[in-house]
Scaffold this motif. Structure first.
Motif: not given
Length: 412
Positions: A70, A74, A154, A172
């Motif tokens: 991430p 995120a 995502s 994410h």
């Protein structure tokens, strides 16, 4: 670089990692260079727990891994308890790390790629044979790689490779698969209809009775459920209503949507010999149009594959499999076989079932098909549900379902 100085500290309480300072330093450098400062910094927190140390040890082993990393933003938008709870952090990071080499692996939805992660904490995973949880991803219509089953859509932003680790930057923090009870509201358009139906089906369980919903939600350790979407339930409403007075037939109908004791992901369906929880054959065809499942004389298309749960998987289909036949002996034999297979060790370092879908690009891809029926195949579980005899059936009902309206989260 200040963050590189963190890497040697990772070995203070984990001597086994001391031989891999250079490898981990390269990882930290790669994460920092690609904008993953938060993830690089969190490495020191991982070393404070046994599970975190295990993750770091495996990453530095030299074996190939795929890391969904991430971005800093995120992590900024993720729930605060992820980074404040070191045990939870270790589990979350473990779910972002997939075992194996996925170079050149590419599938277009509704074909999916699945890999086995490092997450095997029983608080989050209850699959057969103590298997680790999986993560699924595929290329969607926008041409981007999307990680599936996420409350936040995502996507993979870029990819880089450092030594034995391929890093997929994602926008994410990935959600660990949640229970059926939590998953249905997140995927309300597809699953609300079948929820009402399986809540009304009562089956003997643990000396009493439980709804099929509760059995799927928490009792089984390993299952595959072909869930008719809401419109399919509505289309079959008259047939379901006609079975209200025949509890045995209605019970068998829904058990013919279930593979008991085996978590079978969509790339594994082609070429398998499977038996439903009612003891009836299930056959499968995979071709350029999609994935199809047949029970009795009804064939349905899998329109949303690989909805991941802590203890199994759901494949959403576009028709109700109106098969009320059952074979208790075949069902019991399948569960016994499943329990035996669950005790066997299997490799987790390759794409799951990838050979079956490798040449398929989706609805417009090339054609490859396979069908099967008969006895239960592999990937089976301990703790399977044995189909009751007719005398054991408690009560079954069917809810008349209304139209589900409103928005939906990006879930598949």
């Amino acid at each position: 670089m200040r963050l590189l100085a963190v890497a040697p500290l990772l070995f203070a309480s984990a001597p086994a990692l001391a031989q891999n300072v250079t490898a981990l330093a390269n990882i930290v450098q790669a994460l920092t260079g690609s904008g993953h400062n938060r993830l690089a910094t969190l490495a020191s927190q991982l070393n404070s727990t046994a599970s975190g140390q295990s993750v770091l040890t495996q990453l530095s082993s030299g074996a190939p891994f795929l890391l969904f990393a991430p971005t800093d933003s995120a992590f900024d938008s993720a729930p605060s308890n992820i980074t404040s709870n070191n045990d939870l952090l270790a589990d979350v990071v473990a779910y972002h790390i997939v075992q194996g080499n996925f170079t050149g692996v590419s599938t277009t939805y509704t074909n999916t790629t699945l890999g086995r992660t490092l997450l095997n904490d029983p608080n989050f995973v209850q699959l057969e044979g103590n298997k680790s949880q999986v993560v699924a991803w595929a290329i969607r219509d926008d041409g981007k790689v999307h990680v599936l089953n996420q409350r936040n859509d995502s996507t993979v932003l870029n990819t880089t490779t450092v030594g034995n680790i391929t890093i997929n930057t994602v926008d994410h923090v990935l959600n660990i698969p949640e229970s059926l009870a939590a998953t249905i509201p997140a995927d309300n358009i597809s699953l609300t209809g079948v929820e009402d139906a399986i809540r009304s089906v009562q089956l003997p369980s643990n000396g009493g009775s439980s709804s099929l919903f509760d059995i799927l939600n928490s009792t089984l350790h390993g299952f595959t459920f072909f869930a008719p979407n809401t419109s399919a339930i509505q289309d079959a409403q008259s047939q379901l209503q006609s079975l209200q007075s025949n509890t045995t037939a209605l019970q068998a109908l829904f058990q013919n949507h279930l593979i008991n004791g085996s978590t079978v992901y969509s790339p594994e369906l082609a070429g398998q010999n499977l038996t439903s929880a009612a003891g009836e054959p299930l056959s499968f065809v995979l071709n350029g149009t999609g994935h199809f499942v047949t029970s009795g004389n009804v064939t349905a298309q899998i329109i949303q594959p690989d909805v991941l749960l802590p203890n199994g998987v759901i494949h959403v289909i576009d028709r109700v499999l109106l098969n009320t036949e059952s074979d208790a002996s075949a069902a019991s034999s399948a569960v016994s076989s499943a329990s035996s297979v669950a005790t066997q060790s299997t490799s987790a370092t390759a794409p799951i079932g990838y050979s079956a879908t490798a040449t398929l690009a989706g609805p417009s891809g090339s054609t490859q098909s396979s069908s099967s029926s008969g006895s239960s195949g592999s990937n089976a579980a301990i703790g399977g549900y044995v189909m009751p005899s007719m005398a054991q059936v408690v009560s079954v009902g069917v809810a008349v379902l209304g139209v589900v309206a409103g928005g939906s989260l990006v879930f598949a």
